[in-house]
Design a protein around this motif. Structure first.
Motif: not given
Length: 364
Positions: A21-24, A280-283, A285-294
């Motif tokens: 929350g509020g972290l840039q 938190m790390v992704d937030h 670094a503005l990472r888009v997503s992490r790979p997932m498989v369904t």
């Protein structure tokens, strides 16, 4: 003495909201290519075409293909002027669009003779054929792969713009050594594109990192004083997360820096790393997503209500085969292809249920 768990457990969603929350996000920075692997790309200027002009891909004689029409070993074609010799990597001479092998050109007599035709582009790499130009070298928000670094080096880059959070890893003094877990989290943090530094309890005060992570001492045993140390130097937001394994995880704030106190056991620390620290790390670094498989489950997964449980999965015949749930051995961790978190409100998944899982193993 039997260890008691914290009486009140905070849900994963609430814990993540407290931390983020509020972290840039961190500001972009240029890093050397040698340090960029795994980092998340920041916004970049459009690239120039590479190579910037046509280059030879082999050693030989440079010609214009139209000038060689009709040449053969039976009817050598005499050239009015001596051709230009080029070597692989050389820029092509003006008005030349092909390179022919040395053995089809007789350049040792009074006349230069060619004994074979060629086609435009033969032995030539066209301008912009490796990198077309006009776009970013790596799309913002995506991790930089070794294949991206090949393009960067080929285009002459020495550095690249990334968002790279700094992470301070603190091994808390307890009655038991936590080297195994400390090495595990340090390696995972580096693979996630963070700049990892190591510290001791003094680092809880006056640290300038983007994220603090402590290892060990989160329980209620006689040597477990991490939460008390965090309370003395900052604010404890929650001690006890509705997560199995990893219930004794704590989160807090120290001088406006988020703190995640991971348990000392490898599986507990790993579960909290995946569900709290990595988001938190992704937030940051503005990472888009992490790979997932369904995939559908090969057999059912049972889970208790009220606590999110981590399940390790192996991909078998286009299905997920559960390896472990809630209690993760080192063998299961090493054998898993993916993991998922069973929601706290769920009793598990039935056989055949379609499950989204985060990949643990990937390649460029």
């Amino acid at each position: 003495m039997t260890q008691r768990l914290p009486l009140s457990l905070t849900s994963l969603d609430v814990a993540r909201q407290m931390l983020c929350g509020g972290l840039q996000p961190v500001a972009p920075r240029d890093v050397l290519l040698a340090d960029a692997l795994g980092c998340v790309a920041a916004e970049m200027a459009a690239t120039e075409p590479f190579p910037p002009r046509d280059i030879a891909t082999l050693d030989g004689w440079a010609f214009a293909a139209r000038d060689l029409v009709g040449a053969s070993s039976y009817a050598p074609l005499a050239m009015a002027a001596a051709p230009c010799w080029v070597e692989a990597g050389d820029a092509m001479p003006q008005d030349c669009d092909c390179v022919v092998d040395a053995d089809v050109v007789d350049a040792f007599g009074p006349l230069v003779q060619v004994t074979a035709e060629a086609i435009p582009g033969q032995g030539v790499r066209r301008a912009g054929s490796d990198i077309a130009g006009g776009g970013a070298l790596v799309a913002a928000g995506h991790p930089i792969r070794s294949l991206d670094l090949v393009r960067a080096r080929g285009a002459g880059y020495t550095s690249i713009s990334v968002r790279r959070p700094s992470l301070r890893l603190i091994d808390m003094p307890t009655t038991k050594k936590r080297d195994l877990t400390v090495h595990l989290i340090a390696e995972l943090a580096q693979a996630a594109g963070t700049m990892v530094t190591r510290g001791d309890t003094a680092s809880l005060r006056g640290d300038a990192s983007d994220l603090l992570i402590t290892i060990g001492g989160t329980g209620v045993g006689r040597g477990d004083a991490t939460v008390l140390a965090l309370a003395q130097s900052g604010v404890v937001l929650a001690h006890g997360i509705a997560l199995q394994p990893g219930r004794t995880t704590a989160i807090g704030i120290n001088e406006n820096i988020p703190v995640i106190a991971l348990p000392g056991a490898p599986d507990q620390a790993l579960a909290a790393w995946w569900t709290l620290a990595l988001p938190m790390v992704d937030h940051l670094a503005l990472r888009v997503s992490r790979p997932m498989v369904t995939l559908p489950l090969a057999r059912k997964i049972a889970s208790g209500v009220g606590v999110a449980e981590i399940a390790l999965l192996r991909q078998t015949n286009a299905t997920w085969m559960p390896l472990a749930v809630g209690d993760l051995s080192l063998d299961a961790i090493a054998s898993a292809d993916a993991w998922c978190a069973i929601p706290a409100g769920s009793e598990g998944f039935a056989a055949g249920a379609v499950v989204d899982a985060y990949l643990l193993k990937s390649c460029d």
